[in-house]
Design a protein around this motif. Sequence first.
Motif, PDB file in Angstrom:
ATOM      1  N   LYS A  28       0.865  -1.175   0.000  1.00  0.00           N
ATOM      2  CA  LYS A  28       0.000   0.000   0.000  1.00  0.00           C
ATOM      3  C   LYS A  28       0.903   1.227   0.000  1.00  0.00           C
ATOM      4  N   PRO A  29       0.552   2.246  -0.767  1.00  0.00           N
ATOM      5  CA  PRO A  29       1.465   3.383  -0.913  1.00  0.00           C
ATOM      6  C   PRO A  29       1.580   4.278   0.315  1.00  0.00           C
ATOM      7  N   THR A  30       0.632   4.191   1.234  1.00  0.00           N
ATOM      8  CA  THR A  30       0.619   5.165   2.325  1.00  0.00           C
ATOM      9  C   THR A  30       1.723   4.958   3.351  1.00  0.00           C
ATOM     10  N   GLU A  53       5.567  -3.548  -7.122  1.00  0.00           N
ATOM     11  CA  GLU A  53       4.117  -3.335  -7.200  1.00  0.00           C
ATOM     12  C   GLU A  53       3.632  -2.493  -6.033  1.00  0.00           C
ATOM     13  N   GLU A  55       0.104  -0.744  -4.789  1.00  0.00           N
ATOM     14  CA  GLU A  55      -1.341  -0.785  -5.045  1.00  0.00           C
ATOM     15  C   GLU A  55      -1.825   0.551  -5.601  1.00  0.00           C
ATOM     16  N   GLY A  56      -2.600   0.495  -6.683  1.00  0.00           N
ATOM     17  CA  GLY A  56      -3.149   1.694  -7.291  1.00  0.00           C
ATOM     18  C   GLY A  56      -2.209   2.420  -8.224  1.00  0.00           C
ATOM     19  N   SER A  57      -1.029   1.862  -8.468  1.00  0.00           N
ATOM     20  CA  SER A  57      -0.053   2.525  -9.331  1.00  0.00           C
ATOM     21  C   SER A  57       0.500   1.536 -10.351  1.00  0.00           C
TER      22      SER A  57
END
Length: 133
Positions: A28-30, A53, A55-57
């Motif tokens: 997750k990017p956060t 990888e 997520e969302g990118s």
Amino acid sequence: MGKDLRHFLQLARAAGPEFYVEAKKPLKPTLEPFVLQQKLLKEGRFPVIYCPEIEGSGLPLVTGLLGSYELLALAMDLDPRKLGKSEIGEEFFYHVSSVPFLLRHKIIQTSDDTGALRGCGESQWCRSCRGRR
């Protein structure tokens, strides 16, 4: 100097796990890349962290590129296992001699093996500021 980011990542990967870590699962990017970096920091490790990888990118994430003197040495195509921090710092200043004098000495002047940052004129080994105290 290394050719580009891909070349540098290949050098770090080839140098081994003390220089390069790759995330095995999507992150997750956060906070997850930061948490991974903090875990490695607590172990006393400062490698490049490659996350293929996020997520969302559609793009990978790379962090910690110059997180240690040893990685800086790799970026200059030097063997970090054969050089101390002072020698790596001196070599770095030799390579950035085209950077304007004020920028080079007021912002990125490094000192001895303690890793401390100091301003211009405090270092005995800097080729550019010898005699300018």
